[in-house]
Enzyme design. Sequence first.
Site, PDB file in Angstrom:
ATOM      1  N   SER A  64       0.813  -1.213   0.000  1.00 54.19           N
ATOM      2  CA  SER A  64       0.000   0.000   0.000  1.00 54.19           C
ATOM      3  C   SER A  64       0.850   1.268   0.000  1.00 54.19           C
ATOM      4  O   SER A  64       1.604   1.512  -0.934  1.00 54.19           O
ATOM      5  CB  SER A  64      -0.951  -0.041   1.202  1.00 54.19           C
ATOM      6  OG  SER A  64      -1.880   1.009   1.149  1.00 54.19           O
ATOM      7  N   ASP A 276      -3.148   6.543  -2.960  1.00 54.97           N
ATOM      8  CA  ASP A 276      -1.977   5.948  -2.318  1.00 54.97           C
ATOM      9  C   ASP A 276      -1.422   4.864  -3.242  1.00 54.97           C
ATOM     10  O   ASP A 276      -1.887   4.682  -4.368  1.00 54.97           O
ATOM     11  CB  ASP A 276      -2.303   5.420  -0.922  1.00 54.97           C
ATOM     12  CG  ASP A 276      -3.189   4.180  -0.949  1.00 54.97           C
ATOM     13  OD1 ASP A 276      -3.930   3.999  -1.939  1.00 54.97           O
ATOM     14  OD2 ASP A 276      -3.161   3.392   0.008  1.00 54.97           O
ATOM     15  N   ASP A 280      -6.222   2.424  -2.836  1.00 56.10           N
ATOM     16  CA  ASP A 280      -7.427   2.212  -2.032  1.00 56.10           C
ATOM     17  C   ASP A 280      -7.729   3.405  -1.119  1.00 56.10           C
ATOM     18  O   ASP A 280      -8.659   3.358  -0.318  1.00 56.10           O
ATOM     19  CB  ASP A 280      -7.367   0.907  -1.230  1.00 56.10           C
ATOM     20  CG  ASP A 280      -6.289   0.886  -0.152  1.00 56.10           C
ATOM     21  OD1 ASP A 280      -5.509   1.860  -0.048  1.00 56.10           O
ATOM     22  OD2 ASP A 280      -6.222  -0.123   0.587  1.00 56.10           O
ATOM     23  N   ALA A 371     -10.353   9.165   8.123  1.00 53.94           N
ATOM     24  CA  ALA A 371      -9.817  10.484   7.776  1.00 53.94           C
ATOM     25  C   ALA A 371      -8.721  10.376   6.720  1.00 53.94           C
ATOM     26  O   ALA A 371      -8.512  11.293   5.923  1.00 53.94           O
ATOM     27  CB  ALA A 371      -9.292  11.180   9.020  1.00 53.94           C
ATOM     28  N   ASN A 372      -8.026   9.218   6.656  1.00 54.08           N
ATOM     29  CA  ASN A 372      -6.936   9.036   5.686  1.00 54.08           C
ATOM     30  C   ASN A 372      -7.419   8.858   4.248  1.00 54.08           C
ATOM     31  O   ASN A 372      -6.608   8.751   3.328  1.00 54.08           O
ATOM     32  CB  ASN A 372      -6.047   7.856   6.097  1.00 54.08           C
ATOM     33  CG  ASN A 372      -6.776   6.521   6.104  1.00 54.08           C
ATOM     34  OD1 ASN A 372      -7.763   6.326   5.402  1.00 54.08           O
ATOM     35  ND2 ASN A 372      -6.298   5.581   6.912  1.00 54.08           N
TER      36      ASN A 372
END
Length: 561
Positions: A64, A276, A280, A371-372
């Site tokens: 990721s 990212d 995702d 929040a990310n």
Amino acid sequence: MDLDAVTKQSVLHAKPDGLILQYGTAGFRTKAEHLDHVMFRMGLLAVLRSKQTKSTIGVMVTASHNPEEDNGVKLVDPLGEMLAASWEEHATCLANAEEQHLPRVLVDISEKAAVDLHQDAFVVIGRDTRPSSERLSQSVIDGVTVLGGQFYDYGLLTTPQLHYMVFCRNSNGQYGKATVEGYYQKLSSAFVELTKQAFCRGDDHRTLKVDCANGIGALKLAEMKHYFSPGLSVQLFNDGTKGKLNHLCGADFVKSHQKPPQGIEMRANERCCSFDGDADRIVYYYHDADGQFHLIDGDKIATLISSFLKELLLEIGDGLSLGVVQTAYANGSSTRYLEEVMKVPVYCTKTGVKHLHHKAQEFDIGVYFEANGHGTVLFSKAAETKIKQLAKESEDEKRKAAKMLENIIDLFNQTIGDAISDMLVIEAILALKGLTVQQWDALYTDLPNRQLKVKVADRQVISTTDAERQVVKPPGLQEAINDLVKKYRLSRAFVRPSGTEDIVRVYAEADSQENTDSLAYEVSLAVFQLAGGIGERPQRALLENGLWFSSFKSLLGKAVE
């Protein structure tokens, strides 16, 4: 199960001495050179899980948003969801077994999980663009084949695309066609249909700049963009032709550092977004006319989507329930806006996508975002059936709203957060509502917040309740936090232990950045004093310089686990 063959093959994928790894929400992640044995063993485990569920299982090779030198692996369960918690334990046990114990562990897992070893197994595999991913995918295939499993290697995929493929295969094509082309066509058709009305009006705001983190998202978005043009023009930056994966770019970098990525040209008030490394997560941002950077994170994405869905549900008037799921890290302003202005119920869960996903399944329509920037929307079967029925049978405005909802259902990847899918949803809503990025940003003003880390001797001394917002142990810590919070306006703070290392994460927000930083410092000091802090004590002066330099090298604003 030919254990002799497994033993012989396992020698070619030997486990390094002393290496212990834990399967968590993100699967396994570490330096790529330490993962060969883990990949082989996850191939073995995928076969057992496939036999047990009588379904196709996915294996995704990715780390990721981690640096390019890392890699990782996670298994995808039959409905495209994350691996069941009980099988996370099996994964950890299998990955850490010494060579001589591997056959015994495989037998134990088979017995505990009541695996029918005569059942056929089918595994699908995907990988990101890391230099190590192709080799590590081959190790997964070695594990699958030595246990007699069948497989299909999709090669390069985003993580959400593999989740989509697994669900398509296990729904006998009802969710969609289990090919990359099928994915592109399903999402693009829904987007084009949804935005027809907006683009008929003519709109000069439909260009979007996308930072692809030098990752797999660039390849897939480049393949897909002609499907939804000319309605939306996407310009790709950090597309992998130069630059390292996730280095000074990508959603995690932008969110953590509160600044734009390198490698993207931004003019005033232009809409930009970042994926990212495995596509995702997504965050949006822009520069205003004064050159100030504005971040639009997962909280504001959830607010935009929830507001739009609420309007459509009021239009069709059929009593379907809508709920928004957040974690304690959601900005307090977003929660207040949703509950007090939009009158949408908000629920809080523990940190971790799987917790949000499960809670969202309790509603007819469940919206969840961290929040990310990781999140999606889930529609119950009953809701889908009702919406499709209304889209066929209703009159005028009600039917129009139902048709929009029908396309929204197809536009979301309901298996997991998906940057490409979420981007198309956001762009459709902005076009339909005629909103600029500045107007979206102005829905509410985020409270200033600060995240810190405190190193402790043993993270297990801290236990929490109420979705990690209240400390149960050690005694006195929650009372100390409560007293500190009372000192500041619009303030709150919570602490939670890391899932992987002996640190305690501190979150604080208040009415001003100065008060927020003071609260974060004071709570960190309370944690240090009451929860067995080690190394240098938190110091206010170092916090004010923007970095918390101590013996444990804490960084502010690091993305939470």
